[in-house]
Design an enzyme around this catalytic site. Structure first.
Site, PDB file in Angstrom:
ATOM      1  N   GLN A   1       3.669 -11.496  -9.603  1.00 12.03           N
ATOM      2  CA  GLN A   1       2.653 -11.131  -8.604  1.00 12.03           C
ATOM      3  C   GLN A   1       2.934 -11.852  -7.285  1.00 12.03           C
ATOM      4  OE1 GLN A   1       0.350  -8.795  -9.188  1.00 12.03           O
ATOM      5  NE2 GLN A   1      -0.597  -8.931  -7.171  1.00 12.03           N
TER       6      GLN A   1
ATOM      7  N   ALA B   1      -3.334  -8.062  -4.669  1.00 11.55           N
ATOM      8  CA  ALA B   1      -3.983  -9.338  -4.963  1.00 11.55           C
ATOM      9  C   ALA B   1      -3.018 -10.492  -4.731  1.00 11.55           C
ATOM     10  CB  ALA B   1      -4.449  -9.358  -6.411  1.00 11.55           C
TER      11      ALA B   1
ATOM     12  N   SER C   1      -4.959 -11.273  -9.481  1.00 11.50           N
ATOM     13  CA  SER C   1      -4.656  -9.918  -9.934  1.00 11.50           C
ATOM     14  C   SER C   1      -5.089  -9.683 -11.369  1.00 11.50           C
ATOM     15  CB  SER C   1      -3.153  -9.656  -9.851  1.00 11.50           C
ATOM     16  OG  SER C   1      -2.847  -8.425 -10.492  1.00 11.50           O
TER      17      SER C   1
ATOM     18  N   HIS D   1      -3.814  -7.588 -13.187  1.00 15.66           N
ATOM     19  CA  HIS D   1      -2.611  -7.297 -13.979  1.00 15.66           C
ATOM     20  C   HIS D   1      -2.148  -8.523 -14.767  1.00 15.66           C
ATOM     21  CE1 HIS D   1      -1.866  -3.162 -12.778  1.00 15.66           C
ATOM     22  NE2 HIS D   1      -2.231  -3.505 -11.554  1.00 15.66           N
TER      23      HIS D   1
ATOM     24  N   ASP E   1      -2.075   0.608 -13.970  1.00 16.33           N
ATOM     25  CA  ASP E   1      -1.998   1.569 -12.871  1.00 16.33           C
ATOM     26  C   ASP E   1      -1.432   2.859 -13.451  1.00 16.33           C
ATOM     27  OD1 ASP E   1      -2.865  -0.376 -11.130  1.00 16.33           O
ATOM     28  OD2 ASP E   1      -0.885  -0.828 -10.337  1.00 16.33           O
TER      29      ASP E   1
ATOM     30  N   GLU F   1      -8.904   2.377  -5.072  1.00 20.60           N
ATOM     31  CA  GLU F   1      -7.641   2.589  -5.802  1.00 20.60           C
ATOM     32  C   GLU F   1      -7.881   3.537  -6.975  1.00 20.60           C
ATOM     33  OE1 GLU F   1      -5.636  -0.993  -7.029  1.00 20.60           O
ATOM     34  OE2 GLU F   1      -5.492  -1.775  -4.994  1.00 20.60           O
TER      35      GLU F   1
ATOM     36  N   TRP G   1      -5.919   4.833  -8.856  1.00 23.52           N
ATOM     37  CA  TRP G   1      -4.922   4.673  -9.917  1.00 23.52           C
ATOM     38  C   TRP G   1      -5.141   3.443 -10.811  1.00 23.52           C
ATOM     39  CZ3 TRP G   1      -4.075   4.008  -4.667  1.00 23.52           C
ATOM     40  CH2 TRP G   1      -3.898   2.685  -4.250  1.00 23.52           C
ATOM     41  N   HIS G   2      -6.030   2.533 -10.422  1.00 27.62           N
ATOM     42  CA  HIS G   2      -6.144   1.246 -11.121  1.00 27.62           C
ATOM     43  C   HIS G   2      -7.309   1.256 -12.102  1.00 27.62           C
ATOM     44  CE1 HIS G   2      -5.833  -3.334 -11.159  1.00 27.62           C
ATOM     45  NE2 HIS G   2      -7.037  -3.147 -11.651  1.00 27.62           N
TER      46      HIS G   2
END
Length: 187
Positions: A76, A97, A102, A104, A111, A159, A161-162
């Site tokens: 990240q 982020a 993040s 993730h 995503d 977003e 997609w997230h």
């Protein structure tokens, strides 16, 4: 308490994960990811839910594709620094982020794009795949983490997609009320 549950951990600019944090139960996802993508690991329940959701979408003729799953703190950091060099700090912060901030890094976020649309931008919301996700994701425990109109609460631009895994019951409550994870946890 429900809030100690790892699936409800709030991760944002004000609530960061330690740089040493790695989910204990990461698993390579069996959901389809873009071929060149390395970060296709997810936390195990998230991984299983994504696979089920992708399979259900395929049954309906929708080809979902994972673009990003678990990302380590150091990955990240690299990503963030590269984007700052490319786009400047302000633009980067709208979508990317800082390391530790993040989702993730938790392994609970994915995503997602689709065969017909493979760009991480707002245009994804105009696809049949996105419509399918909006209609079905809560059945698999996912929420749209950064909805339109909630930028002041989430700290990020919209977003489409997230997605973030929180489990089915909580996902249904959050999405049916049109709230964010922040608002859900602050009740």
């Amino acid at each position: 308490s429900i809030l100690n549950n790892q699936y409800f951990v709030l991760i944002n600019r004000d609530n960061r994960l330690d740089k040493s944090y790695v989910p204990s139960n990461l698993k390579k996802s069996e959901a389809k990811f873009l071929e060149y993508v390395q970060d296709n690991n997810l936390e195990s329940a998230t991984s299983a839910a994504a696979k089920k959701m992708f399979d259900a979408a395929a049954q309906d003729g929708i080809s979902l594709i994972g673009v990003s799953g678990y990302r380590s703190y150091s990955l990240q950091k690299k990503l963030y620094e590269a984007r700052v060099r490319e786009k400047g700090e302000e633009k980067t912060r709208a979508y990317t982020a800082e390391p530790g901030a993040s989702e993730h890094q938790s392994g609970l976020a994915i995503d997602i794009l689709c065969n017909e649309y493979q760009t991480l931008d707002e245009g994804f919301e105009n696809t049949m795949a996105f419509q399918w996700i909006m209609d079905n994701m809560t059945n698999y425990g996912f929420i749209l983490r950064y909805p339109k109109g909630k930028e002041d609460i989430t700290g990020y631009d919209y977003e489409p997609w997230h997605l973030r895994y929180v489990g089915v019951d909580v996902a249904e409550e959050i999405m049916s009320k049109g709230i964010t994870l922040e608002e859900y946890l602050e009740r």
